[in-house]
Motif scaffolding. Structure first.
Motif, short mmCIF file in Angstrom:
data_model
loop_
_atom_site.label_atom_id
_atom_site.label_comp_id
_atom_site.label_asym_id
_atom_site.label_seq_id
_atom_site.Cartn_x
_atom_site.Cartn_y
_atom_site.Cartn_z
N ASP A 191 -15.83 10.67 -7.29
CA ASP A 191 -16.32 10.19 -6.00
C ASP A 191 -15.58 8.96 -5.55
O ASP A 191 -15.28 8.79 -4.36
N ASP A 192 -15.28 8.07 -6.50
CA ASP A 192 -14.50 6.88 -6.14
C ASP A 192 -13.11 7.27 -5.65
O ASP A 192 -12.59 6.69 -4.68
N VAL A 193 -12.48 8.24 -6.34
CA VAL A 193 -11.16 8.68 -5.92
C VAL A 193 -11.22 9.27 -4.52
O VAL A 193 -10.37 8.98 -3.66
N ARG A 194 -12.26 10.06 -4.26
CA ARG A 194 -12.36 10.67 -2.95
C ARG A 194 -12.56 9.63 -1.86
O ARG A 194 -11.90 9.69 -0.81
N ARG A 195 -13.45 8.68 -2.10
CA ARG A 195 -13.68 7.65 -1.07
C ARG A 195 -12.44 6.82 -0.82
O ARG A 195 -12.11 6.49 0.32
N ALA A 196 -11.73 6.47 -1.91
CA ALA A 196 -10.51 5.67 -1.73
C ALA A 196 -9.46 6.45 -0.95
O ALA A 196 -8.76 5.90 -0.08
N ALA A 197 -9.31 7.75 -1.27
CA ALA A 197 -8.33 8.56 -0.55
C ALA A 197 -8.72 8.71 0.92
O ALA A 197 -7.85 8.66 1.81
N GLU A 198 -9.98 8.88 1.20
CA GLU A 198 -10.42 8.97 2.59
C GLU A 198 -10.16 7.67 3.33
O GLU A 198 -9.77 7.67 4.51
N HIS A 199 -10.38 6.54 2.63
CA HIS A 199 -10.12 5.24 3.26
C HIS A 199 -8.65 5.09 3.60
O HIS A 199 -8.30 4.68 4.74
N GLU A 200 -7.76 5.42 2.65
CA GLU A 200 -6.33 5.30 2.92
C GLU A 200 -5.89 6.30 4.00
O GLU A 200 -5.06 5.98 4.85
N SER A 210 0.83 -1.20 0.00
CA SER A 210 0.00 0.00 0.00
C SER A 210 0.86 1.25 0.00
O SER A 210 0.58 2.23 -0.72
N ALA A 211 1.94 1.24 0.79
CA ALA A 211 2.81 2.41 0.87
C ALA A 211 3.50 2.67 -0.47
O ALA A 211 3.57 3.81 -0.94
N GLU A 212 4.03 1.61 -1.11
CA GLU A 212 4.71 1.79 -2.39
C GLU A 212 3.74 2.28 -3.46
O GLU A 212 4.10 3.11 -4.31
N ARG A 213 2.51 1.79 -3.42
CA ARG A 213 1.53 2.25 -4.39
C ARG A 213 1.21 3.73 -4.18
O ARG A 213 1.13 4.51 -5.12
N LEU A 214 1.01 4.16 -2.91
CA LEU A 214 0.72 5.56 -2.63
C LEU A 214 1.90 6.46 -2.99
O LEU A 214 1.72 7.64 -3.33
N LEU A 215 3.11 5.92 -2.91
CA LEU A 215 4.28 6.73 -3.23
C LEU A 215 4.57 6.79 -4.72
O LEU A 215 5.56 7.40 -5.13
N GLY A 216 3.72 6.17 -5.57
CA GLY A 216 3.84 6.32 -7.01
C GLY A 216 4.62 5.26 -7.72
O GLY A 216 5.07 5.49 -8.84
N ARG A 217 4.75 4.06 -7.12
CA ARG A 217 5.50 3.02 -7.80
C ARG A 217 4.76 2.54 -9.04
O ARG A 217 5.40 2.19 -10.05
N LEU A 218 3.41 2.51 -9.01
CA LEU A 218 2.63 2.05 -10.15
C LEU A 218 2.20 3.20 -11.06
O LEU A 218 1.53 2.96 -12.06
N GLU A 247 -3.66 13.35 2.01
CA GLU A 247 -4.27 14.67 2.08
C GLU A 247 -4.07 15.42 0.76
O GLU A 247 -4.96 16.13 0.29
N ARG A 248 -2.90 15.27 0.15
CA ARG A 248 -2.67 15.92 -1.15
C ARG A 248 -3.57 15.33 -2.22
O ARG A 248 -4.08 16.04 -3.10
N LEU A 249 -3.80 14.01 -2.16
CA LEU A 249 -4.70 13.38 -3.14
C LEU A 249 -6.13 13.86 -2.95
O LEU A 249 -6.87 14.05 -3.92
N LEU A 250 -6.54 14.07 -1.69
CA LEU A 250 -7.87 14.58 -1.45
C LEU A 250 -8.02 16.03 -1.93
O LEU A 250 -9.10 16.44 -2.36
N ALA A 261 -3.86 5.78 -10.02
CA ALA A 261 -2.85 4.73 -9.90
C ALA A 261 -2.35 4.62 -8.46
O ALA A 261 -2.11 3.52 -7.96
N ARG A 262 -2.20 5.72 -7.78
CA ARG A 262 -1.71 5.67 -6.40
C ARG A 262 -2.73 5.04 -5.46
O ARG A 262 -2.35 4.43 -4.46
N LEU A 263 -4.00 5.21 -5.77
CA LEU A 263 -5.04 4.63 -4.92
C LEU A 263 -5.48 3.25 -5.36
O LEU A 263 -6.40 2.66 -4.76
N GLY A 264 -4.86 2.69 -6.42
CA GLY A 264 -5.21 1.34 -6.89
C GLY A 264 -6.55 1.29 -7.57
O GLY A 264 -7.20 0.23 -7.50
N LEU A 265 -6.99 2.36 -8.21
CA LEU A 265 -8.28 2.41 -8.89
C LEU A 265 -8.08 2.28 -10.39
O LEU A 265 -7.02 2.61 -10.93
N PRO A 266 -9.11 1.79 -11.09
CA PRO A 266 -9.01 1.74 -12.56
C PRO A 266 -8.97 3.14 -13.15
O PRO A 266 -9.33 4.12 -12.49
#
Length: 875
Positions: free
Chosen positions: A814-823, A789-797, A852-855, A803-808
């Motif tokens: 709204d999906d991006v926001r919910r995923a960022a709030e979850h992380e 999870s940490a490597e994904r949030l840091l931009g490895r993918l 927080e930056r993603l949100l 991409a950082r939140l593992g979303l298509p």
């Protein structure tokens, strides 16, 4: 007193000497102006031209008779003597030095000189009186008077004038003494030609003719001392040389004459006598000339101080100050006093700043300007102050303070300047340290101000959330409460189908309330108000109210859009007023009326409830609740006003008005806020710092390393973002190594160091890159799922938010926001969990800031369709 007639040759010489005295008297009157010493000298020259003429006494006795002629003649002698002595006592101008001990001695010497001169003339005749007064008494009295003026503290140009006249008087006295010795030896050798016409007269011919010329020489020295400018100074220098030569010639010539006559009497031939007499004089001529030159130099310019004595005076003055660093005002004063100058100016060159000048002037001298003048090159002598090869400043004093006959005077000021190099370097170091201290204090003050601003913003945001919860979410909660009461009534009335429909409606309202709560926490924007208009949004929001709310909008179209601050304020104030009506007038109809007139938006919310007394009167506390306070705060922020009209049994009306911006037209579209300029990327910021460092350290051993860092940044431009961040990290590390190695560095290095610290604190990309590199090392302490999870949030993918939140790639905002709030919630829990390992607690703050930056970002909706949800969107 009448003697035999003098030979014609003597009378002609006597007339020539008297004529010279009269000419110098006229010159003194023309040059002296209102100067009393020069006026007295002119009077003395006129009186002496007549008093010491060989035939004056005879003429006066023949014209006025013997007793009266004698009295007139003695009166003329008295005037000549008194005027000359008075001029010596007052020269160069009346002022300090004429009173006190030394002044009293000078006055006493002058009185004695006048009395003896008149008495000698009366008893021994004109020739003897002239020799006695002009050759011995007047120079002695003048030397005593002028030396008393010097000891009284006269400085500057008056001091130079006094020294010049002193030199002339000393030369007169020395030549007179030499001639007296020669005359005595010639009289002892019985040489003829020493008497003035009268065979029975005193043998004072040599002394008489010198005494007739001596007052003219003294008057010429006074006339020369009265002038100013470079030509006069050059003439004074030549006059000093001439006095030295005159003294040497008098002593050497007299010695040769005496020895030659003595050898001739002893039987030596004229040639042999002259040769033998010249040998000892020639052997001692150079030491005699050097001694005479030093003597004249001391008379004219005083004793030459040494650099050590001048600096010792500076140290003594510096003890009187309480400053920690060198007080350059005291240094300038000490140097000026040590040199006997009237002006001393010390200038310090400061890198990147204006030069600073410390000036001192003697008491009574004109004030010296702080800024160095460009027209004083003729009056000041400037010498640079250096330490090694670096010029730190310059010192300048008036030319009279370092003017002398000998070459050692020309080296005095450079020697003092060499000793002041350390003082000026210490002063520059103190100024630089003070500047750095002020910069550090200012930096700390900026940090404190930023913290206070952050606290104020947090407090403002908390109050905003409080108001929005009260004005926005509370409306939905109150509506839900009323609907639940209706469902309860339907169930108790045996109407389960209607109750089930109401429960479905309640579920939709719960979703709406949840959305409003989320939007309140994230920040509410005016996007929907700008898209649909105020009336349309109020209709949608209040449509399902129980009881229903009637919206009237006379002349205001449903899609009328207002500026953001006006629309937001009107929307929330309406919700607050409707909620208050439902709370205090349950079940009563509510009407919202919206009008626009004279560039003012007016809104009124009226309920048909029981009403109340708005102003209970004195002695009763007002019923002003939180809702009305919120209305007042919101409306006051945009210049609006609010009023409450109510009466028992007549319902309640909350009325407010909002002024519309000048120049705003109803049909004008509300322009979106201009996008803020995107901040420069971390690579560009590092490139700017490296470029500045290359200019600061150009030509030093650090230039190649900085050039390699710049080339690395250039190669990374246009590549992947990760490559740019890695290049920026490497270049920034090189710059930090240079700043550590180059100690002490130039003043510009401090600005570079602040820039590096500021970039380290603000550039989150660098922190993410360091954490990503730490996670890639073998033996990383994060568990597998957390590490992924940490490597994904840091931009490895990928560096995008999806991409950082593992979303298509087609995920919506709204999906991006919910995923960022979850992380964000996940890593916040890990950061505060005491059971988390040290590696997790170190990584969690970085990942929380990433979330927080993603949100805060606004990812574009890849597929905005017609079914997209309408409502307030987070910023």
């Amino acid at each position: 007193m009448i003697g035999p007639p003098a030979p014609p040759v003597l009378l002609v010489l006597d007339l020539v000497c008297s004529g010279l005295g009269l000419l110098f008297a006229v010159a003194l009157l023309r040059a002296g102006g209102r100067s009393w010493p020069l006026r007295l000298l002119a009077l003395a020259s006129v009186a002496a031209a007549g008093a010491f003429h060989l035939r004056t006494a005879a003429v006066l006795e023949a014209v006025a008779g013997r007793p009266l002629g004698t009295v007139l003649y003695l009166l003329l002698v008295t005037v000549a003597c008194a005027a000359a002595v008075g001029a010596m006592l007052l020269f160069p101008a009346p002022g300090p030095g004429r009173t006190g001990g030394a002044g009293g001695a000078a006055v006493a010497a002058g009185i004695v000189a006048v009395v003896l001169g008149v008495a000698g003339t009366a008893t021994a005749g004109t020739a003897t009186g002239c020799v006695l007064f002009c050759g011995f008494l007047l120079p002695t009295a003048g030397l005593v008077a002028l030396r008393s003026r010097l000891r009284a503290g006269v400085t500057g140009r008056p001091r130079a004038r006094i020294r010049l006249l002193l030199c002339a008087l000393a030369a007169t006295l020395v030549v007179a003494a030499a001639l007296a010795v020669v005359t005595a030896l010639l009289v002892a050798l019985d040489r003829p030609g020493l008497r003035l016409g009268d065979p029975a007269g005193p043998p004072v011919a040599l002394l008489f003719w010198f005494a007739r010329v001596a007052p003219t020489a003294v008057a010429g020295a006074a006339l020369l001392a009265a002038g100013t400018g470079p030509r006069v100074r050059a003439a004074q220098h030549l006059f000093g040389r001439a006095l030295a030569v005159t003294l040497v010639a008098a002593v050497a010539g007299g010695t040769v004459a005496v020895l030659c006559n003595a050898l001739t009497v002893a039987g030596t031939g004229p040639v042999g006598a002259a040769t033998l007499a010249a040998l000892p004089v020639a052997a001692t001529f150079l030491p005699l000339y050097l001694w005479t030159e030093a003597f004249v130099d001391r008379l004219l310019h005083g004793s030459r101080p040494t650099p050590y004595t001048v600096l010792a005076g500076v140290t003594a003055l510096s003890r009187a100050t309480t400053t920690d660093g060198p007080d350059l005002d005291r240094v300038a004063e000490g140097v000026g006093r040590g040199l006997g100058a009237t002006t001393c100016r010390l200038t310090v060159y400061r890198t990147g700043l204006r030069d600073r000048t410390y000036a001192w002037s003697a008491p009574g001298a004109p004030e010296v300007p702080r800024a160095p003048a460009t027209t004083d090159g003729d009056t000041l002598v400037r010498v640079p102050v250096r330490q090694g090869d670096e010029q730190l400043g310059e010192i300048a004093v008036d030319r009279d303070a370092v003017q002398g006959l000998r070459g050692e005077w020309r080296n005095l000021l450079p020697d003092i300047a060499d000793s002041l190099g350390v003082v000026l370097h210490a002063n520059r170091s103190a100024i630089e340290l003070e500047r750095q201290l002020r910069a550090a204090l200012a930096h700390g003050e900026r940090i404190a101000a930023a913290r206070r601003d952050a606290v104020a913003r947090m407090d403002t945001e908390r109050r905003r959330i409080e108001r929005d919860l009260h004005d926005g979410a509370q409306h939905h909660l109150v509506s839900l409460g009323l609907s639940l009461g209706l469902v309860e009534h339907l169930v108790s009335a045996g109407q389960p189908e209607q109750a089930r429909d109401r429960l479905d409606e309640l579920l939709r309202r719960v979703d709406g309330a949840e959305s409003v709560l989320a939007e309140t926490v994230g920040g509410v924007s005016s996007a929907v108000l700008a898209e649909q208009g105020l009336v349309a949004v109020l209709r949608d929001t209040l449509a399902a109210s129980e009881p229903p709310v009637t919206i009237e909008h006379d002349g205001v179209p449903p899609d009328r859009r207002y500026p953001d601050e006006i629309g937001d304020t009107a929307y929330f104030c309406c919700l607050e007023a409707v909620n208050n009506a439902r709370k205090h007038a349950a079940g009563a109809p509510v009407t919202v009326r919206i009008t626009e007139q004279d560039a003012t938006l007016t809104m009124a919310v009226r309920d048909e409830g029981p009403g109340f007394v708005p102003d209970p009167g004195p002695g009763t506390p007002p019923t002003r609740g939180r809702g009305l306070r919120n209305l007042t705060v919101r409306l006051g922020a945009v210049g609006g006003t609010v009023a409450v009209r109510s009466a028992p049994g007549a319902g309640t009306t909350v009325l407010w008005s909002l002024p519309l911006p000048a120049g705003w037209a109803p049909d004008d579209p509300v322009p979106p806020a201009p996008p803020a300029p995107a901040p420069a990327g971390v690579r560009e910021q590092v490139r700017e710092l490296v470029g500045t460092a290359a200019q600061v350290y150009a030509g030093t051993g650090h230039a190649p390393a900085l050039a390699r860092a710049a080339a690395l940044l250039d190669r990374a431009s246009g590549g992947a973002d990760n490559d740019g961040v890695l290049a920026a990290r490497s270049a920034l590390g090189t710059l930090e190594e240079v700043l550590r190695a180059a100690q002490p560095g130039p003043p510009e290095a401090e600005h570079l160091r602040y820039g590096v610290e500021r970039l380290r604190a603000r550039a989150h990309e660098l922190v993410e890159s360091e954490l990503a590199e730490a996670l890639r090392r073998p033996g990383a302490a994060l568990p597998g799922d957390l590490r992924a999870s940490a490597e994904r949030l840091l931009g490895r993918l990928g560096s995008g938010s999806r991409a950082r939140l593992g979303l298509p790639a087609d995920a919506g905002p709204d999906d991006v926001r919910r995923a960022a709030e979850h992380e964000l919630a996940r890593w916040q829990r890990l950061a505060g969990n005491p059971a988390s390992t040290g590696a997790v607690r170190n990584a969690a703050p970085v990942l929380v800031r990433t979330c927080e930056r993603l949100l805060a970002e606004r990812p574009a909706d890849p597929s905005p369709g017609p079914g997209a949800r309408r409502g307030l969107t987070p910023r």
